[in-house]
Write a protein that holds these residues in place. Structure first.
Motif, short mmCIF file in Angstrom:
data_model
loop_
_atom_site.label_atom_id
_atom_site.label_comp_id
_atom_site.label_asym_id
_atom_site.label_seq_id
_atom_site.Cartn_x
_atom_site.Cartn_y
_atom_site.Cartn_z
N ALA A 1 0.70 -1.19 0.07
CA ALA A 1 -0.65 -0.06 -0.26
C ALA A 1 0.96 1.08 -0.21
O ALA A 1 0.20 1.98 -0.71
N GLU A 2 1.96 1.28 0.64
CA GLU A 2 2.85 2.51 0.91
C GLU A 2 3.22 2.86 -0.88
O GLU A 2 3.83 3.71 -0.85
N LEU A 3 4.47 1.77 -1.09
CA LEU A 3 4.82 1.81 -2.70
C LEU A 3 3.30 2.39 -3.40
O LEU A 3 4.31 3.51 -4.39
N ARG A 4 1.93 2.09 -3.72
CA ARG A 4 1.49 2.37 -4.29
C ARG A 4 1.02 3.51 -3.86
O ARG A 4 0.65 4.36 -5.25
N GLU A 5 0.70 4.46 -2.81
CA GLU A 5 0.94 5.82 -2.15
C GLU A 5 1.87 6.52 -3.28
O GLU A 5 1.88 7.52 -3.35
N ARG A 6 2.82 5.47 -3.05
CA ARG A 6 4.69 6.09 -3.47
C ARG A 6 4.86 6.31 -5.19
O ARG A 6 5.09 6.88 -5.78
N GLY A 7 3.26 6.12 -5.56
CA GLY A 7 3.30 5.72 -7.18
C GLY A 7 3.94 4.61 -7.73
O GLY A 7 4.08 4.52 -9.75
N PHE A 8 4.20 3.86 -7.02
CA PHE A 8 4.45 2.69 -7.61
C PHE A 8 3.59 1.33 -7.95
O PHE A 8 2.82 0.27 -7.27
N THR A 9 1.98 2.45 -8.78
CA THR A 9 1.08 0.68 -8.68
C THR A 9 0.79 -0.26 -9.25
O THR A 9 0.27 -1.36 -9.29
N ASP A 10 2.08 -0.48 -10.04
CA ASP A 10 2.17 -1.96 -11.15
C ASP A 10 2.27 -3.13 -10.18
O ASP A 10 2.78 -3.89 -10.85
N ILE A 11 3.26 -2.62 -9.44
CA ILE A 11 4.16 -3.80 -8.36
C ILE A 11 3.01 -4.32 -7.66
O ILE A 11 2.15 -4.45 -6.87
N ALA A 12 3.23 -5.92 -7.95
CA ALA A 12 2.06 -6.69 -7.28
C ALA A 12 2.65 -6.86 -5.92
O ALA A 12 3.28 -6.61 -5.60
N GLU A 13 0.91 -7.64 -5.04
CA GLU A 13 1.51 -8.46 -3.83
C GLU A 13 2.87 -9.40 -3.69
O GLU A 13 3.63 -9.77 -3.26
N GLY A 14 2.64 -10.18 -4.89
CA GLY A 14 3.69 -11.47 -4.40
C GLY A 14 5.24 -11.05 -4.96
O GLY A 14 6.08 -11.21 -4.60
N THR A 15 5.17 -10.02 -5.88
CA THR A 15 6.42 -9.35 -5.82
C THR A 15 7.12 -8.92 -4.60
O THR A 15 8.19 -9.61 -3.84
N ILE A 16 6.54 -8.47 -3.82
CA ILE A 16 6.50 -7.78 -2.01
C ILE A 16 6.63 -8.96 -1.91
O ILE A 16 7.69 -9.16 -0.95
N TYR A 17 5.65 -9.65 -1.46
CA TYR A 17 6.33 -11.30 -0.71
C TYR A 17 7.05 -12.04 -1.29
O TYR A 17 8.12 -11.83 0.07
N ALA A 18 8.16 -12.28 -2.69
CA ALA A 18 8.42 -13.04 -2.29
C ALA A 18 9.81 -12.28 -1.94
O ALA A 18 10.86 -12.65 -1.99
N LEU A 19 9.95 -10.63 -2.70
CA LEU A 19 11.30 -9.89 -0.91
C LEU A 19 11.21 -9.73 -0.26
O LEU A 19 12.61 -10.02 0.08
N LEU A 20 10.39 -9.99 0.37
CA LEU A 20 10.35 -9.65 2.16
C LEU A 20 11.05 -11.25 2.13
O LEU A 20 11.65 -11.39 3.24
N VAL A 21 10.75 -12.56 1.01
CA VAL A 21 10.83 -13.57 2.02
C VAL A 21 12.51 -13.67 1.99
O VAL A 21 13.56 -14.24 2.94
N ARG A 22 13.26 -12.82 0.77
CA ARG A 22 14.54 -12.80 0.80
C ARG A 22 16.06 -12.19 1.40
O ARG A 22 15.81 -12.40 1.53
N ILE A 23 14.53 -11.22 2.38
CA ILE A 23 15.47 -10.45 2.78
C ILE A 23 15.14 -10.63 3.75
O ILE A 23 16.11 -10.52 5.06
N GLU A 24 14.46 -11.46 4.63
CA GLU A 24 14.26 -12.72 5.50
C GLU A 24 15.50 -13.69 6.02
O GLU A 24 16.35 -13.63 6.78
N GLN A 25 15.26 -14.20 4.43
CA GLN A 25 16.70 -15.00 4.33
C GLN A 25 18.32 -14.87 4.53
O GLN A 25 18.31 -15.27 4.97
N LYS A 26 18.63 -13.07 4.55
CA LYS A 26 18.84 -12.47 4.24
C LYS A 26 19.51 -12.42 5.50
O LYS A 26 20.23 -11.41 6.33
N GLY A 27 18.80 -12.08 6.55
CA GLY A 27 19.49 -11.88 8.01
C GLY A 27 18.88 -10.34 8.30
O GLY A 27 18.77 -10.05 8.87
N LEU A 28 18.02 -9.59 6.89
CA LEU A 28 18.38 -7.75 6.95
C LEU A 28 17.40 -7.13 7.88
O LEU A 28 17.06 -6.76 8.22
N VAL A 29 15.87 -7.75 8.17
CA VAL A 29 15.02 -8.43 8.93
C VAL A 29 14.63 -8.76 10.75
O VAL A 29 15.44 -9.90 10.57
N THR A 30 13.28 -8.28 11.52
CA THR A 30 13.68 -9.37 12.39
C THR A 30 11.64 -9.90 12.24
O THR A 30 10.86 -8.80 11.21
#
Length: 114
Positions: A33-62
Motif C-alpha cells: 500500500a505504501e509503494l502504491r501511495e508513492r506511485g509504484f502502482t504496477d507492483i504486484a503483491e506477490g513480488t513484495i512477498y517474494a522480496l520479503l522472504v529474500r530479505i528475511e533469508q538474508k537476515g536483514l529483518v526481524t
C-alpha cells in the motif's frame, strides 16, 4: 509502467522496501500500500512477498507473527542492524550511481554535440 522502468525497479526494489521499513515495522500488505501511495502502482503483491522472504533469508529483518482479526497471523517485518547497514550501503551505491549518470548527456541534442 514501461519495460525500462520495470527493469530498473527490479534492481532497486529491495532498497526501496528497506527504506520503508526504516520508518516503521510493517507487514506485506502495508508495504504494498505504501509503494502504491508513492506511485509504484504496477507492483504486484506477490513480488513484495517474494522480496520479503529474500530479505528475511538474508537476515536483514526481524519477523514477528502478530494475530490478525481476519485469518492467520501476520508477519510483521522490522529492520534490524544488518538491514540498516544494508540500506546505508544501498544509499551510498545509489548516490554514486546518480552522480555518474548525471555526468552523462541527457538529451538527444547533447549526444549529437559530442
Amino acid at each position: 509502467m514501461g519495460t525500462q522502468m520495470t527493469e530498473m525497479l527490479k534492481g532497486t526494489l529491495e532498497g526501496i522496501v528497506l527504506a520503508i521499513l526504516a520508518k516503521k515495522s510493517a507487514y506485506g500488505y502495508e508495504i504494498t500500500a505504501e509503494l502504491r501511495e508513492r506511485g509504484f502502482t504496477d507492483i504486484a503483491e506477490g513480488t513484495i512477498y517474494a522480496l520479503l522472504v529474500r530479505i528475511e533469508q538474508k537476515g536483514l529483518v526481524t519477523v514477528e507473527k502478530v494475530p490478525s482479526e481476519k485469518g492467520p497471523p501476520r508477519k510483521v517485518f522490522t529492520l534490524n542492524d544488518g538491514g540498516r547497514q544494508h540500506l546505508a550501503d544501498f544509499w551510498e551505491t545509489w548516490n554514486q550511481l546518480v552522480t555518474r549518470i548525471d555526468q552523462l548527456p541527457h538529451t538527444t541534442n547533447e549526444l549529437e554535440e559530442k
